[in-house]
Scaffold this active site. Structure first.
Site, short mmCIF file in Angstrom:
data_model
loop_
_atom_site.label_atom_id
_atom_site.label_comp_id
_atom_site.label_asym_id
_atom_site.label_seq_id
_atom_site.Cartn_x
_atom_site.Cartn_y
_atom_site.Cartn_z
N SER A 13 0.96 -1.58 -0.10
CA SER A 13 -0.24 0.14 -0.12
C SER A 13 0.36 1.65 0.15
CB SER A 13 -0.43 -0.10 1.07
OG SER A 13 -0.33 0.52 2.13
N ASN A 14 1.74 1.39 1.09
CA ASN A 14 2.83 1.97 0.58
C ASN A 14 3.39 2.64 -1.17
OD1 ASN A 14 2.79 3.56 2.82
ND2 ASN A 14 3.56 1.87 3.73
N ARG A 69 22.35 -14.74 3.49
CA ARG A 69 22.26 -13.77 3.43
C ARG A 69 22.82 -13.21 2.80
NH1 ARG A 69 18.20 -11.61 6.95
NH2 ARG A 69 17.67 -13.16 9.27
N ASN A 111 14.03 3.56 3.91
CA ASN A 111 12.61 3.18 4.98
C ASN A 111 11.51 3.54 5.92
OD1 ASN A 111 11.49 0.15 5.70
ND2 ASN A 111 12.42 0.66 8.26
N HIS A 113 9.05 2.91 9.19
CA HIS A 113 8.80 2.49 10.08
C HIS A 113 7.60 2.24 10.73
CE1 HIS A 113 10.12 -0.89 13.45
NE2 HIS A 113 9.96 -0.03 14.03
N GLN A 175 -1.23 3.62 8.91
CA GLN A 175 -0.58 3.85 8.07
C GLN A 175 -1.50 4.54 6.73
OE1 GLN A 175 -1.58 0.17 5.06
NE2 GLN A 175 0.43 -0.51 6.29
N GLN A 177 -0.83 8.13 7.51
CA GLN A 177 -0.01 9.13 7.88
C GLN A 177 0.86 8.60 7.40
OE1 GLN A 177 -0.98 11.91 9.59
NE2 GLN A 177 -3.10 11.63 9.60
N GLU A 178 0.96 6.59 6.99
CA GLU A 178 2.55 6.54 5.92
C GLU A 178 2.32 6.96 4.91
OE1 GLU A 178 2.86 2.44 6.33
OE2 GLU A 178 2.67 2.56 8.74
C1 GAR Z 1 3.65 -0.61 6.61
O1 GAR Z 1 3.16 -0.21 8.01
C2 GAR Z 1 5.25 -0.54 6.66
O2 GAR Z 1 5.49 0.51 7.69
C3 GAR Z 1 5.59 -1.70 7.63
O3 GAR Z 1 5.44 -2.65 7.09
C4 GAR Z 1 4.01 -1.98 6.20
C5 GAR Z 1 3.77 -2.76 4.91
O4 GAR Z 1 2.76 -2.65 4.75
N1 GAR Z 1 7.27 -1.61 7.64
C6 GAR Z 1 7.66 -2.59 8.47
O5 GAR Z 1 7.18 -2.80 9.69
C7 GAR Z 1 9.38 -2.33 8.44
N2 GAR Z 1 9.91 -2.86 10.21
P1 GAR Z 1 2.38 -2.09 3.15
O6 GAR Z 1 3.24 -3.23 2.47
O7 GAR Z 1 0.70 -1.59 2.74
O8 GAR Z 1 2.51 -0.45 2.19
#
Ligand code: GAR
Length: 196
Positions: A13-14, A69, A111, A113, A175, A177-178
């Site tokens: 979604s981001n 890794r 990133n 978070h 989210q 706000q993300e």
């Molecule tokens: C988001 O909420 C992001 O902040 C988090 O994963 C989600 C991904 O959602 N990230 C972490 O936890 C990183 N440590 P999305 O796939 O819908 O963007």
């Protein structure tokens, strides 16, 4: 043109918010930047179809096909560097990256978070914030360094933790706000970075 490569593991979604903002705000014309590719470490990540539908090139570098890794990160870097990115954006990319990988993208790897760093690095941030009795929670966009969920903070947004909140309710509030701050942070940073 400055290429942006977005790494995802799940819903994306981001990533979708960034792709849509780039289109709506005409990043190509205004800041000379575009989302060139979306890469997932999970073949079943729902975000791959979302990116494809938006006309963005997608690929998969499956971590399960690599014994270490270091090997996975080398394969991932190869896939990323095929697009000569000015900026690499982790958007729900749930892998710990090796110091060598991080160093390779120093200054052009960011990133998002779901906590107000430096509080609550790691997983399960919303449950931990509720259990700690926090009155506010939020989200952080930061430069990636070798230490997990650390690195210079580029932007943050704060939301209230409400009476009766569940991790799911809080996650949805965060989210929203993300999706507001991540595209903005990407645009700001990529505008200041050189093309490759
Ligand atoms: C988001 O909420 C992001 O902040 C988090 O994963 C989600 C991904 O959602 N990230 C972490 O936890 C990183 N440590 P999305 O796939 O819908 O963007």
């Amino acid at each position: 043109m400055k290429n942006i490569v977005i790494l995802i593991s799940g819903a994306g979604s981001n990533m979708k918010a960034i792709v849509e903002t780039a289109e709506r705000e005409r990043w190509a014309g205004r800041i000379g930047a575009r989302v060139a590719a979306v890469i997932s470490n999970r073949p079943q990540a729902a975000g791959l179809a979302v990116a494809h539908a938006a006309g963005v090139a997608t690929s998969v570098v499956d971590h399960r096909a690599h014994a270490s890794r270091e090997s996975f990160d080398a394969g991932l870097a190869q896939a990323i560097d095929a697009h000569a990115p000015a900026l690499v954006v982790l958007a729900g990319f749930m892998r710990i990256l090796t110091p060598g990988f991080v160093a390779h993208y120093a200054g052009r790897l960011i990133n998002i978070h779901p906590s107000l760093l430096p509080a609550f690095p790691g997983l399960d941030t919303h449950r931990r914030a509720i259990e700690a009795g926090c009155k506010v929670a939020g989200v952080t966009v930061h430069q990636v360094t070798a230490e997990l969920d650390h690195g210079p903070i580029l932007d943050q947004a704060v939301v209230p933790v409400l009476e009766g909140d569940t991790p799911e309710l809080l996650a949805a509030r965060v989210q929203a706000q993300e999706h507001r701050i991540y595209p903005r942070a990407v645009a700001r940073l990529v505008a200041s970075l050189p093309a490759r």
